[in-house]
Design a protein around this motif. Structure first.
Motif, PDB file in Angstrom:
ATOM      1  N   PHE A  25      13.796  -7.775  -7.980  1.00 17.53           N
ATOM      2  CA  PHE A  25      13.104  -7.014  -9.040  1.00 17.53           C
ATOM      3  C   PHE A  25      14.080  -6.627 -10.195  1.00 17.53           C
ATOM      4  CE2 PHE A  25      11.660  -3.114 -11.311  1.00 17.53           C
ATOM      5  CZ  PHE A  25      10.506  -3.668 -12.044  1.00 17.53           C
ATOM      6  N   TYR A  26      15.468  -5.975  -9.914  1.00 19.38           N
ATOM      7  CA  TYR A  26      16.118  -5.477 -10.898  1.00 19.38           C
ATOM      8  C   TYR A  26      16.854  -6.505 -11.465  1.00 19.38           C
ATOM      9  CZ  TYR A  26      14.557  -0.794 -10.339  1.00 19.38           C
ATOM     10  OH  TYR A  26      13.771   0.078 -10.184  1.00 19.38           O
ATOM     11  N   GLY A  27      17.299  -7.428 -10.650  1.00 18.32           N
ATOM     12  CA  GLY A  27      18.113  -8.880 -11.219  1.00 18.32           C
ATOM     13  C   GLY A  27      17.373  -9.756 -11.735  1.00 18.32           C
ATOM     14  N   ASP A  28      16.204 -10.269 -11.157  1.00 17.77           N
ATOM     15  CA  ASP A  28      15.258 -11.242 -11.717  1.00 17.77           C
ATOM     16  C   ASP A  28      14.443 -10.861 -12.771  1.00 17.77           C
ATOM     17  OD1 ASP A  28      16.798 -12.890  -9.993  1.00 17.77           O
ATOM     18  OD2 ASP A  28      15.276 -12.963  -8.517  1.00 17.77           O
ATOM     19  N   VAL A  29      13.685  -9.749 -12.392  1.00 21.81           N
ATOM     20  CA  VAL A  29      12.353  -9.426 -13.576  1.00 21.81           C
ATOM     21  C   VAL A  29      13.055  -8.884 -14.479  1.00 21.81           C
ATOM     22  CG1 VAL A  29      10.350  -7.872 -13.594  1.00 21.81           C
ATOM     23  CG2 VAL A  29      10.665  -9.490 -11.661  1.00 21.81           C
ATOM     24  N   LEU A  30      13.951  -7.496 -14.311  1.00 23.87           N
ATOM     25  CA  LEU A  30      14.564  -6.925 -15.513  1.00 23.87           C
ATOM     26  C   LEU A  30      15.718  -7.560 -16.068  1.00 23.87           C
ATOM     27  CD1 LEU A  30      13.887  -3.018 -14.348  1.00 23.87           C
ATOM     28  CD2 LEU A  30      12.433  -4.793 -15.674  1.00 23.87           C
ATOM     29  N   LEU A  82       7.414  -6.818 -19.666  1.00 26.79           N
ATOM     30  CA  LEU A  82       6.905  -6.069 -18.450  1.00 26.79           C
ATOM     31  C   LEU A  82       5.545  -6.769 -18.131  1.00 26.79           C
ATOM     32  CD1 LEU A  82       8.600  -2.815 -18.961  1.00 26.79           C
ATOM     33  CD2 LEU A  82       9.288  -4.910 -17.229  1.00 26.79           C
ATOM     34  N   GLU A  83       4.825  -6.593 -19.161  1.00 23.98           N
ATOM     35  CA  GLU A  83       3.276  -7.262 -18.741  1.00 23.98           C
ATOM     36  C   GLU A  83       3.321  -8.611 -18.434  1.00 23.98           C
ATOM     37  OE1 GLU A  83       1.141  -6.011 -22.357  1.00 23.98           O
ATOM     38  OE2 GLU A  83       0.555  -3.868 -21.177  1.00 23.98           O
ATOM     39  N   ARG A  84       3.980  -9.364 -18.880  1.00 25.03           N
ATOM     40  CA  ARG A  84       4.167 -10.853 -18.499  1.00 25.03           C
ATOM     41  C   ARG A  84       4.691 -11.009 -17.055  1.00 25.03           C
ATOM     42  NH1 ARG A  84       5.835 -12.071 -23.918  1.00 25.03           N
ATOM     43  NH2 ARG A  84       8.078 -11.838 -23.134  1.00 25.03           N
ATOM     44  N   SER A  85       5.317 -10.241 -16.739  1.00 24.20           N
ATOM     45  CA  SER A  85       5.747  -9.940 -15.279  1.00 24.20           C
ATOM     46  C   SER A  85       4.779  -9.423 -14.355  1.00 24.20           C
ATOM     47  CB  SER A  85       7.159  -9.221 -15.158  1.00 24.20           C
ATOM     48  OG  SER A  85       8.070  -9.835 -15.745  1.00 24.20           O
ATOM     49  N   GLY A  86       3.563  -8.928 -14.890  1.00 23.21           N
ATOM     50  CA  GLY A  86       2.471  -8.162 -13.954  1.00 23.21           C
ATOM     51  C   GLY A  86       2.643  -6.746 -13.830  1.00 23.21           C
ATOM     52  N   LEU A  87       3.463  -6.107 -14.692  1.00 18.36           N
ATOM     53  CA  LEU A  87       3.730  -4.537 -14.520  1.00 18.36           C
ATOM     54  C   LEU A  87       2.538  -3.801 -15.301  1.00 18.36           C
ATOM     55  CD1 LEU A  87       7.428  -4.391 -14.399  1.00 18.36           C
ATOM     56  CD2 LEU A  87       5.978  -4.311 -12.537  1.00 18.36           C
ATOM     57  N   ALA A  88       2.212  -2.618 -14.739  1.00 19.59           N
ATOM     58  CA  ALA A  88       1.143  -1.877 -15.498  1.00 19.59           C
ATOM     59  C   ALA A  88       1.944  -0.929 -16.094  1.00 19.59           C
ATOM     60  CB  ALA A  88       0.179  -1.277 -14.567  1.00 19.59           C
ATOM     61  N   ILE A  89       1.596  -0.724 -17.563  1.00 14.18           N
ATOM     62  CA  ILE A  89       2.194   0.161 -18.559  1.00 14.18           C
ATOM     63  C   ILE A  89       1.444   1.510 -18.595  1.00 14.18           C
ATOM     64  CG2 ILE A  89       3.186   0.484 -20.845  1.00 14.18           C
ATOM     65  CD1 ILE A  89       4.639  -1.810 -19.317  1.00 14.18           C
ATOM     66  N   GLU A  90       2.148   2.513 -18.358  1.00  8.99           N
ATOM     67  CA  GLU A  90       1.624   3.903 -18.534  1.00  8.99           C
ATOM     68  C   GLU A  90       1.951   4.468 -19.780  1.00  8.99           C
ATOM     69  OE1 GLU A  90       2.433   5.516 -14.920  1.00  8.99           O
ATOM     70  OE2 GLU A  90       1.412   4.249 -13.429  1.00  8.99           O
ATOM     71  N   TYR A  91       1.047   5.204 -20.358  1.00  6.67           N
ATOM     72  CA  TYR A  91       1.600   6.284 -21.627  1.00  6.67           C
ATOM     73  C   TYR A  91       1.241   7.703 -21.130  1.00  6.67           C
ATOM     74  CZ  TYR A  91       1.646   1.732 -23.827  1.00  6.67           C
ATOM     75  OH  TYR A  91       1.844   0.516 -24.436  1.00  6.67           O
ATOM     76  N   SER A  92       2.292   8.614 -21.789  1.00  7.97           N
ATOM     77  CA  SER A  92       2.292   9.853 -21.639  1.00  7.97           C
ATOM     78  C   SER A  92       1.947  10.717 -22.946  1.00  7.97           C
ATOM     79  CB  SER A  92       3.632  10.237 -20.748  1.00  7.97           C
ATOM     80  OG  SER A  92       3.368  11.636 -20.295  1.00  7.97           O
ATOM     81  N   SER A  93       2.353  12.153 -22.946  1.00 10.54           N
ATOM     82  CA  SER A  93       2.302  12.666 -24.098  1.00 10.54           C
ATOM     83  C   SER A  93       3.131  12.029 -25.148  1.00 10.54           C
ATOM     84  CB  SER A  93       2.633  14.181 -23.890  1.00 10.54           C
ATOM     85  OG  SER A  93       3.952  14.224 -23.221  1.00 10.54           O
ATOM     86  N   GLU A  94       3.014  12.485 -26.537  1.00  8.24           N
ATOM     87  CA  GLU A  94       3.643  11.934 -27.567  1.00  8.24           C
ATOM     88  C   GLU A  94       4.638  12.710 -27.708  1.00  8.24           C
ATOM     89  OE1 GLU A  94       1.526  10.851 -30.942  1.00  8.24           O
ATOM     90  OE2 GLU A  94      -0.086   9.623 -29.878  1.00  8.24           O
ATOM     91  N   ILE A  95       5.778  12.240 -28.237  1.00 10.60           N
ATOM     92  CA  ILE A  95       6.852  13.081 -28.740  1.00 10.60           C
ATOM     93  C   ILE A  95       7.343  12.587 -30.026  1.00 10.60           C
ATOM     94  CG2 ILE A  95       9.461  13.686 -28.315  1.00 10.60           C
ATOM     95  CD1 ILE A  95       8.761  13.209 -25.225  1.00 10.60           C
ATOM     96  N   ASP A  96       7.517  13.678 -30.795  1.00 12.11           N
ATOM     97  CA  ASP A  96       7.997  13.155 -32.462  1.00 12.11           C
ATOM     98  C   ASP A  96       9.253  12.291 -32.540  1.00 12.11           C
ATOM     99  OD1 ASP A  96       5.504  14.484 -33.411  1.00 12.11           O
ATOM    100  OD2 ASP A  96       6.794  16.272 -33.954  1.00 12.11           O
ATOM    101  N   GLY A  97       9.249  11.464 -33.286  1.00 12.82           N
ATOM    102  CA  GLY A  97      10.458  10.657 -33.329  1.00 12.82           C
ATOM    103  C   GLY A  97      10.946   9.454 -32.458  1.00 12.82           C
ATOM    104  N   ARG A  98       9.945   9.296 -31.406  1.00 16.35           N
ATOM    105  CA  ARG A  98      10.215   8.312 -30.526  1.00 16.35           C
ATOM    106  C   ARG A  98       8.737   7.898 -29.951  1.00 16.35           C
ATOM    107  NH1 ARG A  98      13.221  11.464 -25.860  1.00 16.35           N
ATOM    108  NH2 ARG A  98      14.074  12.501 -27.902  1.00 16.35           N
ATOM    109  N   GLN A  99       8.825   6.353 -29.643  1.00  9.97           N
ATOM    110  CA  GLN A  99       7.610   5.839 -28.879  1.00  9.97           C
ATOM    111  C   GLN A  99       8.238   5.491 -27.352  1.00  9.97           C
ATOM    112  OE1 GLN A  99       7.251   2.459 -31.100  1.00  9.97           O
ATOM    113  NE2 GLN A  99       5.639   3.553 -32.511  1.00  9.97           N
ATOM    114  N   ARG A 100       7.370   5.532 -26.366  1.00 12.77           N
ATOM    115  CA  ARG A 100       7.563   5.351 -25.056  1.00 12.77           C
ATOM    116  C   ARG A 100       6.435   4.943 -24.391  1.00 12.77           C
ATOM    117  NH1 ARG A 100       7.911  11.024 -21.963  1.00 12.77           N
ATOM    118  NH2 ARG A 100       5.933  11.992 -22.759  1.00 12.77           N
ATOM    119  N   PHE A 101       7.051   4.479 -23.235  1.00 15.07           N
ATOM    120  CA  PHE A 101       5.872   4.325 -22.068  1.00 15.07           C
ATOM    121  C   PHE A 101       6.738   4.112 -20.639  1.00 15.07           C
ATOM    122  CE2 PHE A 101       7.194  -0.094 -23.368  1.00 15.07           C
ATOM    123  CZ  PHE A 101       7.579  -0.541 -22.142  1.00 15.07           C
TER     124      PHE A 101
END
Length: 118
Positions: A25-30, A82-101
């Motif tokens: 996973f960490y070597g091939d997918v990421l 990551l989505e092409r690799s079949g991973l589900a993306i999750e979002y959380s609370s927003e933080i000013d000055g950054r985007q994240r998942f």
């Protein structure tokens, strides 16, 4: 007062018997570069930007929202890959000055990717 310079490494745990799957996973997918060597407790080590990610097996499975957070240069590109690799993306609370998942590796470890915006 302790004056911290940077994160040196993060250690995350995977269930017993899954080191080969973690390596894939960490070597091939990421696509992280593995640091060769005979590391303590049978751990595998990877380079991720300018820090190290250490992964080792651990009995149990009490996983939580603990997570490492890694800054990336293009969050949207990372999401698409990551989505092409079949991973589900999750979002959380927003933080000013950054985007994240968030996403989870195959062992339940929660990982955050972020990009600072200005």
């Amino acid at each position: 007062m302790i004056q911290f310079k940077r994160i040196d490494h993060l250690l995350i745990c995977v269930p017993e018997g899954t080191t080969a799957q973690a390596r894939a996973f960490y070597g091939d997918v990421l696509r992280l570069e593995e640091i060769p060597g005979n590391h303590p407790s049978g751990a595998i080590w990877f380079t991720i930007a300018d820090i190290q990610l250490h992964i080792r097996e651990e009995a149990g499975g009490n996983y939580s929202k603990r997570h490492p957070a890694f800054e990336v240069t293009n969050l949207e590109e990372a999401r698409q890959e990551l989505e092409r690799s079949g991973l589900a993306i999750e979002y959380s609370s927003e933080i000013d000055g950054r985007q994240r998942f968030f996403f989870h590796d195959p062992f339940g470890n929660r990982i955050e990717l972020l990009e600072f915006i200005g």
